[in-house]
Design a protein around this motif. Structure first.
Motif, mmCIF file in Angstrom:
data_model
loop_
_atom_site.group_PDB
_atom_site.id
_atom_site.type_symbol
_atom_site.label_atom_id
_atom_site.label_comp_id
_atom_site.label_asym_id
_atom_site.label_seq_id
_atom_site.Cartn_x
_atom_site.Cartn_y
_atom_site.Cartn_z
ATOM 1 N N ARG A 53 -3.869 5.619 -0.882
ATOM 2 C CA ARG A 53 -4.594 6.393 0.289
ATOM 3 C C ARG A 53 -3.762 7.993 0.506
ATOM 4 N NH1 ARG A 53 -5.454 4.614 5.950
ATOM 5 N NH2 ARG A 53 -3.841 3.045 5.366
ATOM 6 N N VAL A 54 -4.756 8.921 0.584
ATOM 7 C CA VAL A 54 -4.103 10.218 0.816
ATOM 8 C C VAL A 54 -4.486 10.505 2.329
ATOM 9 C CG1 VAL A 54 -3.961 12.624 0.425
ATOM 10 C CG2 VAL A 54 -4.017 10.882 -1.512
ATOM 11 N N VAL A 55 -3.848 10.768 3.441
ATOM 12 C CA VAL A 55 -4.243 10.930 4.574
ATOM 13 C C VAL A 55 -3.671 12.499 4.998
ATOM 14 C CG1 VAL A 55 -3.818 10.539 6.987
ATOM 15 C CG2 VAL A 55 -3.878 8.439 5.370
ATOM 16 N N GLY A 56 -4.539 13.324 5.336
ATOM 17 C CA GLY A 56 -4.336 14.548 5.732
ATOM 18 C C GLY A 56 -3.961 14.851 7.258
ATOM 19 N N ILE A 57 -3.027 15.529 7.665
ATOM 20 C CA ILE A 57 -3.003 15.911 9.019
ATOM 21 C C ILE A 57 -2.853 17.470 9.383
ATOM 22 C CG2 ILE A 57 -0.177 15.707 8.682
ATOM 23 C CD1 ILE A 57 -0.225 14.376 11.539
ATOM 24 N N ARG A 58 -3.427 17.713 10.310
ATOM 25 C CA ARG A 58 -3.311 19.293 10.629
ATOM 26 C C ARG A 58 -3.566 19.199 12.272
ATOM 27 N NH1 ARG A 58 -4.825 23.404 7.265
ATOM 28 N NH2 ARG A 58 -5.179 21.638 5.634
ATOM 29 N N ASP A 59 -2.761 20.032 12.830
ATOM 30 C CA ASP A 59 -2.644 20.281 14.111
ATOM 31 C C ASP A 59 -2.549 18.935 14.853
ATOM 32 O OD1 ASP A 59 -2.952 23.080 13.696
ATOM 33 O OD2 ASP A 59 -5.164 23.176 13.919
ATOM 34 N N GLY A 60 -1.750 18.257 14.551
ATOM 35 C CA GLY A 60 -1.665 16.988 15.418
ATOM 36 C C GLY A 60 -2.678 15.892 15.210
ATOM 37 N N ARG A 61 -3.621 16.084 14.184
ATOM 38 C CA ARG A 61 -4.955 15.219 14.015
ATOM 39 C C ARG A 61 -4.816 14.854 12.588
ATOM 40 N NH1 ARG A 61 -7.343 18.350 17.924
ATOM 41 N NH2 ARG A 61 -7.687 17.563 19.747
ATOM 42 N N GLU B 90 0.989 -1.258 -0.061
ATOM 43 C CA GLU B 90 0.089 0.019 -0.156
ATOM 44 C C GLU B 90 0.912 1.172 -0.103
ATOM 45 O OE1 GLU B 90 -3.710 1.818 2.430
ATOM 46 O OE2 GLU B 90 -2.450 0.807 3.355
ATOM 47 N N VAL B 91 0.356 2.272 -0.675
ATOM 48 C CA VAL B 91 1.143 3.347 -0.781
ATOM 49 C C VAL B 91 0.233 4.714 -0.202
ATOM 50 C CG1 VAL B 91 2.299 5.246 -2.005
ATOM 51 C CG2 VAL B 91 2.388 2.820 -2.835
ATOM 52 N N VAL B 92 0.652 4.965 0.949
ATOM 53 C CA VAL B 92 0.005 6.197 1.654
ATOM 54 C C VAL B 92 0.724 7.563 1.692
ATOM 55 C CG1 VAL B 92 -0.786 6.667 4.099
ATOM 56 C CG2 VAL B 92 -0.906 4.303 3.223
ATOM 57 N N ALA B 93 -0.124 8.518 1.079
ATOM 58 C CA ALA B 93 0.519 9.728 1.047
ATOM 59 C C ALA B 93 0.036 10.554 2.454
ATOM 60 C CB ALA B 93 0.034 10.612 -0.155
ATOM 61 N N LEU B 94 0.977 11.113 2.751
ATOM 62 C CA LEU B 94 0.622 11.945 4.156
ATOM 63 C C LEU B 94 0.860 13.426 3.896
ATOM 64 C CD1 LEU B 94 0.002 11.647 7.286
ATOM 65 C CD2 LEU B 94 2.304 11.470 7.686
ATOM 66 N N GLU B 95 -0.357 14.220 3.801
ATOM 67 C CA GLU B 95 -0.298 15.443 3.622
ATOM 68 C C GLU B 95 -0.522 16.454 4.529
ATOM 69 O OE1 GLU B 95 -1.671 15.291 -1.128
ATOM 70 O OE2 GLU B 95 -3.076 15.899 0.404
ATOM 71 N N GLY B 96 0.191 17.694 4.543
ATOM 72 C CA GLY B 96 -0.405 18.482 5.818
ATOM 73 C C GLY B 96 0.717 19.941 5.635
ATOM 74 N N PRO B 97 0.351 20.868 6.238
ATOM 75 C CA PRO B 97 1.040 22.129 6.253
ATOM 76 C C PRO B 97 2.054 22.036 7.220
ATOM 77 C CG PRO B 97 -0.984 22.571 7.544
ATOM 78 C CD PRO B 97 -1.022 21.028 6.879
ATOM 79 N N SER B 98 3.069 22.948 7.015
ATOM 80 C CA SER B 98 4.422 22.907 8.076
ATOM 81 C C SER B 98 3.608 23.139 9.471
ATOM 82 C CB SER B 98 5.163 24.234 7.757
ATOM 83 O OG SER B 98 5.747 24.015 6.380
ATOM 84 N N GLY B 99 4.297 22.089 10.374
ATOM 85 C CA GLY B 99 4.128 22.237 11.798
ATOM 86 C C GLY B 99 2.818 21.534 12.112
ATOM 87 N N SER B 100 2.245 20.668 11.154
ATOM 88 C CA SER B 100 0.968 19.979 11.551
ATOM 89 C C SER B 100 1.480 18.539 12.282
ATOM 90 C CB SER B 100 0.457 19.622 10.091
ATOM 91 O OG SER B 100 1.115 18.770 9.134
ATOM 92 N N GLY B 101 2.591 18.258 12.297
ATOM 93 C CA GLY B 101 2.955 17.216 12.933
ATOM 94 C C GLY B 101 3.472 15.917 12.011
ATOM 95 N N LYS B 102 3.376 16.078 10.683
ATOM 96 C CA LYS B 102 3.519 14.898 9.850
ATOM 97 C C LYS B 102 5.087 14.525 9.979
ATOM 98 C CE LYS B 102 4.317 17.955 5.562
ATOM 99 N NZ LYS B 102 4.336 19.149 6.436
#
Lengths: 374, 247
Positions: B232-240, B55-67
């Motif tokens: 799958r694309v997974v977003g992360i924002r503010d540690g969630r 599986e290929v999972v993309a983890l996206e999020g702005p700077s400081g999001s915790g990725k």
């Protein structure tokens, strides 16, 4: 197995050259300086070590073989009566003035014995026969005297304390720590030259009979010569050496030289390895990230230090040995025994590993998470 | 009754085995708090994510999001303040030597800056990583050659990183990550320093390797092209995690 240590070291050639140069400099400094010191120190005991005397009887508190004091010559009779003594003879070692053809007066160290051949003195004869010395006002002069006295030839005459002596031969290797040239003459003539040694002697040389223990015979001699000191050859050589090492500050001087050499080596190696560690901090972080431990990084730094030690030592030792013929032309003897060379090598390895350890703390704290930082 | 229970237990065991075979990486309710001066900063606030084989999972999020923190925890470089991590079916404890062991055996990293050893050739870069993982000698040399062939650099084995293009460097980094057959690949902005065409090639390579070699792959990225290769694309924002979605 891939050696990241070696590859990194050779990748930055300038730094490697500086590191190796630092080690080579330290090694050369220590080998040449201490070698010169040992060469010089060898002169302090050269007659003790080359004579066949097993035991030396001296006046009380005689500090070294060159600075002899006199005591009654009849003491030898008591020594000859001690069990285990095969032979005992008086010997005079005395500074005396010698008149040169130029009219200048210089000092020389006179060795006077009745039978030189029994004591292997002088041990390296270029020309002439030491047994002839007792037949007249004759001397053998060491070739090294030419540096101070100018050239001399067999058949020429020299005046010692106003007495004319004919040079009947030349010796080699006989030297004193004070650099006063050594002259050999008959015991009675030497005794007659100076009032202070009339009916006296500087030393009694003793040969121990086969099957007897040197230390035990020395103890027996001590018992019959309460106003003298009695030393085995090794003890007497050590006392003579220690006098120059301790009393003159030469030992301290040499200690400082060795310390400075080591300090230079440590500073150079530590500085270059530390800078290298700092510059490669991201690489070390990567090593940790891919599963390496601090120990893996210590091994890299340790291997680099070891390479610097081996290459630096090899170059330093080669330079030191290369300098020996040049220094010999200046009449300086660099004495480097295999044991001393091995000690310096071990010291170099320890020095480099010690220097590498200064970087250990820096790399131990590397956070592998830094690999994610752009 | 007992026979029925035993049968159910066996079924459950088989199901567990099947699950553990499929799932190569999982974090459950992971939290991470950093202390900055007198302040506590909660960077991850109860993140759960599982990645399967292939599986290929993309983890996206702005700077400081915790990725990156999440990537570090998934890569066993950081320990979470709370929560559980499972890599290749094995529960990971917080002990540094255990974490290191998991990094050695089960995880391959690909970094934005490649992080190759500049003094080592492509072959040696991969071989050294294998040495660290305990593979030595001819075995290491053969495995390094194999993975370099796999990423299309069979003819660049003797090249130093300075003689390789950005794309080739990243291929070496991927080969290094693949060496030793880890179950999980973690890539941090792998296309950030590459132009569009090369970046696309690298992403396609990632996708192919994940499928062919059966790796679980997590790519932390800002690059929209990653969406084209991710399962799958997974977003992360503010540690969630914000928008877990199938692609």
């Amino acid at each position: 197995m891939v050696s990241l240590a070696r590859k990194n070291l050779l990748h930055d050639r300038l730094r490697f050259v500086i590191t190796v140069a630092g080690v080579a400099f330290a090694v050369t400094l220590v080998l040449v300086q201490v070698g010169l010191f040992l060469g010089l120190l060898g002169k302090a005991t050269v007659t003790i070590e080359n004579s066949s005397a097993d035991i030396w009887v001296t006046s009380r508190e005689t500090p070294n073989v060159d600075f002899a004091h006199s005591f009654p010559e009849t003491t030898v009779l008591r020594v000859r009566g001690v069990a285990g003594v095969e032979r005992a003879d008086n010997a005079i070692v005395q500074f005396m003035n010698i008149m040169l053809p130029s009219g200048a007066e210089e000092g020389c160290l006179v060795y006077g014995l009745e039978d030189f051949s029994s004591w292997n003195l002088p041990w390296d004869v270029e020309s002439g026969d030491p047994t002839e010395l007792r037949r007249g006002d004759f001397i053998l002069m060491d070739r090294s005297a030419e540096r101070r006295f100018g050239p001399f030839a067999v058949g020429e005459y020299r005046e010692i304390l106003g007495h004319r002596f004919k040079i009947i031969g030349a010796t080699r290797q006989a030297a004193s720590f004070t650099t006063a040239p050594v002259v050999f003459m008959d015991f009675r003539r030497a005794q007659g030259l100076q009032q202070t040694v009339h009916n006296k002697t500087s030393y009694i040389l003793v040969k121990v009979a086969p099957g007897h223990d040197k230390a035990q015979v020395a103890a027996r001699i001590r018992a019959v010569t309460p106003y003298n000191d009695v030393y085995t050859r090794e003890e007497w050589a050590a006392r003579s050496r220690n006098y120059w090492v301790v009393s003159t500050g030469l030992g301290m001087n040499m200690g400082i030289t060795v310390f400075l050499g080591i300090l230079v080596g440590i500073v150079v190696v530590a500085q270059t390895l530390y800078t290298s560690a700092v510059e490669h901090v991201k690489e070390f972080g990567t090593v940790k990230a891919i599963g390496g431990s601090n120990w893996d990084i210590y091994k890299i730094l340790g291997e680099q230090a070891l390479i610097a030690a081996v290459v630096g030592y090899t170059i330093g030792a080669a330079m030191s040995f290369g300098m020996r013929p040049l220094l010999a032309q200046l009449h300086l003897n660099v004495l480097v025994s295999p044991q001393f060379a091995a000690t310096v090598f071990a010291g170099t390895v320890l020095m480099c590993l010690g220097a590498a350890m200064l970087s250990f703390k820096r790399v131990a704290g590397i956070d592998p998470a830094l690999v994610f930082r752009a | 009754m007992n026979a029925m229970l035993a049968c159910c237990d066996r079924d459950a065991e088989r199901e567990r085995d099947a699950t553990s075979l499929r799932e190569v990486l999982a974090v459950e309710d992971v939290r991470k708090t950093f202390v900055e001066g007198s302040q506590k900063v909660e960077v991850l606030r109860g993140v759960s994510l599982a990645v399967d084989q292939g599986e290929v999972v993309a983890l996206e999020g702005p700077s400081g999001s915790g990725k990156t923190t999440l990537l570090s925890i998934m890569g066993c470089i950081l320990t979470p303040s709370a929560g559980r991590i499972r890599v290749a079916g094995r529960e990971v404890s917080g002990d540094e030597s255990a974490l290191r062991d998991v990094r050695k055996r089960s995880i391959g990293f690909v970094f934005q800056q490649y992080n190759l050893f500049p003094a080592l050739t492509a072959q040696e870069n991969v071989e050294y990583a294998l040495n660290v993982k305990g593979v030595r000698g001819r075995g290491a040399a053969a495995e390094a050659a194999r993975v370099l062939e796999l990423v299309g650099l069979g003819d660049r084995k003797r090249f130093l990183p300075r003689d390789l293009s950005g794309g080739q460097k990243q291929r070496v980094a991927i080969a290094r990550a693949l060496a030793g057959a880890p179950e999980v690949l973690l890539a941090d902005e792998p296309t950030a320093n590459l132009d569009t065409a090369v970046g696309t090639q690298i992403l396609e390579l990632f996708q192919k390797l994940a499928k062919d070699e059966n790796k679980g792959l997590v790519i932390v990225t800002h690059d929209p092209k990653v969406r084209n290769v991710a399962d799958r694309v997974v977003g992360i924002r503010d540690g969630r995690l914000s928008n877990p979605q199938e692609h």
